[in-house]
Design a protein around this motif. Sequence first.
Motif, PDB file in Angstrom:
ATOM      1  N   ARG A   1       6.251  -2.647  -8.195  1.00 21.13           N
ATOM      2  CA  ARG A   1       6.954  -3.933  -8.110  1.00 21.13           C
ATOM      3  C   ARG A   1       8.457  -3.761  -8.278  1.00 21.13           C
ATOM      4  O   ARG A   1       9.224  -4.661  -7.937  1.00 21.13           O
ATOM      5  N   ASN A   2       8.869  -2.602  -8.807  1.00 20.74           N
ATOM      6  CA  ASN A   2      10.297  -2.349  -9.009  1.00 20.74           C
ATOM      7  C   ASN A   2      10.918  -1.530  -7.891  1.00 20.74           C
ATOM      8  O   ASN A   2      12.066  -1.116  -8.001  1.00 20.74           O
ATOM      9  N   LEU A   3      10.164  -1.283  -6.825  1.00 14.83           N
ATOM     10  CA  LEU A   3      10.678  -0.546  -5.676  1.00 14.83           C
ATOM     11  C   LEU A   3      10.986  -1.500  -4.539  1.00 14.83           C
ATOM     12  O   LEU A   3      10.227  -2.422  -4.267  1.00 14.83           O
ATOM     13  N   VAL A   4      12.093  -1.244  -3.893  1.00 18.18           N
ATOM     14  CA  VAL A   4      12.421  -1.941  -2.655  1.00 18.18           C
ATOM     15  C   VAL A   4      12.623  -0.849  -1.616  1.00 18.18           C
ATOM     16  O   VAL A   4      13.455   0.039  -1.786  1.00 18.18           O
ATOM     17  N   LEU A   5      11.836  -0.884  -0.563  1.00 16.48           N
ATOM     18  CA  LEU A   5      11.920   0.140   0.479  1.00 16.48           C
ATOM     19  C   LEU A   5      12.772  -0.372   1.623  1.00 16.48           C
ATOM     20  O   LEU A   5      12.644  -1.518   2.038  1.00 16.48           O
ATOM     21  N   MET A   6      13.622   0.501   2.122  1.00 17.39           N
ATOM     22  CA  MET A   6      14.511   0.129   3.217  1.00 17.39           C
ATOM     23  C   MET A   6      14.480   1.204   4.287  1.00 17.39           C
ATOM     24  O   MET A   6      14.069   2.330   4.029  1.00 17.39           O
ATOM     25  N   ALA A   7      14.959   0.854   5.444  1.00 17.47           N
ATOM     26  CA  ALA A   7      14.915   1.752   6.596  1.00 17.47           C
ATOM     27  C   ALA A   7      16.152   2.625   6.650  1.00 17.47           C
ATOM     28  O   ALA A   7      16.933   2.562   7.585  1.00 17.47           O
ATOM     29  N   GLY A   8      16.374   3.443   5.653  1.00 16.97           N
ATOM     30  CA  GLY A   8      17.464   4.405   5.681  1.00 16.97           C
ATOM     31  C   GLY A   8      18.502   4.184   4.610  1.00 16.97           C
ATOM     32  O   GLY A   8      18.605   3.115   4.003  1.00 16.97           O
ATOM     33  N   ALA A   9      19.303   5.221   4.393  1.00 15.79           N
ATOM     34  CA  ALA A   9      20.330   5.193   3.354  1.00 15.79           C
ATOM     35  C   ALA A   9      21.441   4.198   3.671  1.00 15.79           C
ATOM     36  O   ALA A   9      21.986   3.563   2.764  1.00 15.79           O
ATOM     37  N   THR A  10      21.769   4.043   4.948  1.00 17.68           N
ATOM     38  CA  THR A  10      22.829   3.099   5.302  1.00 17.68           C
ATOM     39  C   THR A  10      22.412   1.678   4.941  1.00 17.68           C
ATOM     40  O   THR A  10      23.187   0.927   4.340  1.00 17.68           O
TER      41      THR A  10
ATOM     42  N   ALA B   1       0.837  -1.212   0.000  1.00 18.17           N
ATOM     43  CA  ALA B   1       0.000   0.000   0.000  1.00 18.17           C
ATOM     44  C   ALA B   1       0.867   1.255   0.000  1.00 18.17           C
ATOM     45  O   ALA B   1       0.575   2.232  -0.702  1.00 18.17           O
ATOM     46  N   PHE B   2       1.945   1.226   0.772  1.00 16.04           N
ATOM     47  CA  PHE B   2       2.841   2.374   0.817  1.00 16.04           C
ATOM     48  C   PHE B   2       3.550   2.555  -0.517  1.00 16.04           C
ATOM     49  O   PHE B   2       3.710   3.667  -1.016  1.00 16.04           O
ATOM     50  N   LYS B   3       3.974   1.447  -1.124  1.00 14.86           N
ATOM     51  CA  LYS B   3       4.659   1.541  -2.412  1.00 14.86           C
ATOM     52  C   LYS B   3       3.736   2.117  -3.483  1.00 14.86           C
ATOM     53  O   LYS B   3       4.175   2.903  -4.329  1.00 14.86           O
ATOM     54  N   ASN B   4       2.461   1.745  -3.444  1.00 12.78           N
ATOM     55  CA  ASN B   4       1.504   2.278  -4.421  1.00 12.78           C
ATOM     56  C   ASN B   4       1.359   3.790  -4.275  1.00 12.78           C
ATOM     57  O   ASN B   4       1.331   4.518  -5.266  1.00 12.78           O
ATOM     58  N   VAL B   5       1.237   4.266  -3.045  1.00 12.73           N
ATOM     59  CA  VAL B   5       1.132   5.709  -2.805  1.00 12.73           C
ATOM     60  C   VAL B   5       2.434   6.397  -3.203  1.00 12.73           C
ATOM     61  O   VAL B   5       2.421   7.491  -3.790  1.00 12.73           O
ATOM     62  N   LEU B   6       3.550   5.763  -2.927  1.00  7.78           N
ATOM     63  CA  LEU B   6       4.843   6.354  -3.245  1.00  7.78           C
ATOM     64  C   LEU B   6       5.030   6.532  -4.749  1.00  7.78           C
ATOM     65  O   LEU B   6       5.511   7.577  -5.194  1.00  7.78           O
TER      66      LEU B   6
END
Length: 184
Positions: free
Chosen positions: A110-119, A88-93
């Motif tokens: 489907r081509n996004l991978v979300l992570m918890a920060g730049a590191t 749901a977050f990826k769709n809004v993003l």
Amino acid sequence: MLSSKAMLDGHGEESPYFQGWKEYEKNPYDDVQNPTGIIQMGLAENQLSLDLLKTWIKNNQDATRFTNNGESMFQDLALFQDYHGLPAFKNVLVEFMAEIRGNKASFDPRNLVLMAGATTASETLTFCIAEHGDAFLLPTPYYPGYDRDLKWRTGVELVPIHCSSSNGFKVTKLALEEAYEHAK
């Protein structure tokens, strides 16, 4: 007994990054109370708008209750998540990303991978594209935590490309060639 990796100095309190933190904590800058203090320039978190975020959360407490149409979403958020991020977050993003590009580009969630920060993202990318012992050429100045964050677990060496303020920190052919030769 600790492993040899856990015993390395490159990830611990003795790194230049953490030495800088210790000095900052002893003498932090304040425009009124301590105008000659140290300004922390190596922080990997954005605190510039923290006061605005705190105010918004205080004024919009319903938004922080983890509900959707009156139903609690806490279990959905607290337990195992898809490693690629909440759909749901990826769709809004992707809608937001298209909007800020004037709807001239479209994005596939489907081509996004979300992570918890730049590191986390940088370390994961390093694991994906490099082998232990490979080297990355990295223009200076760079985030000092990379010496710890990218080297320690991945085994990749960071070779600085020395850039100068005299030319706006541009990467020159000479600096790139010198770093490349050093990396060999």
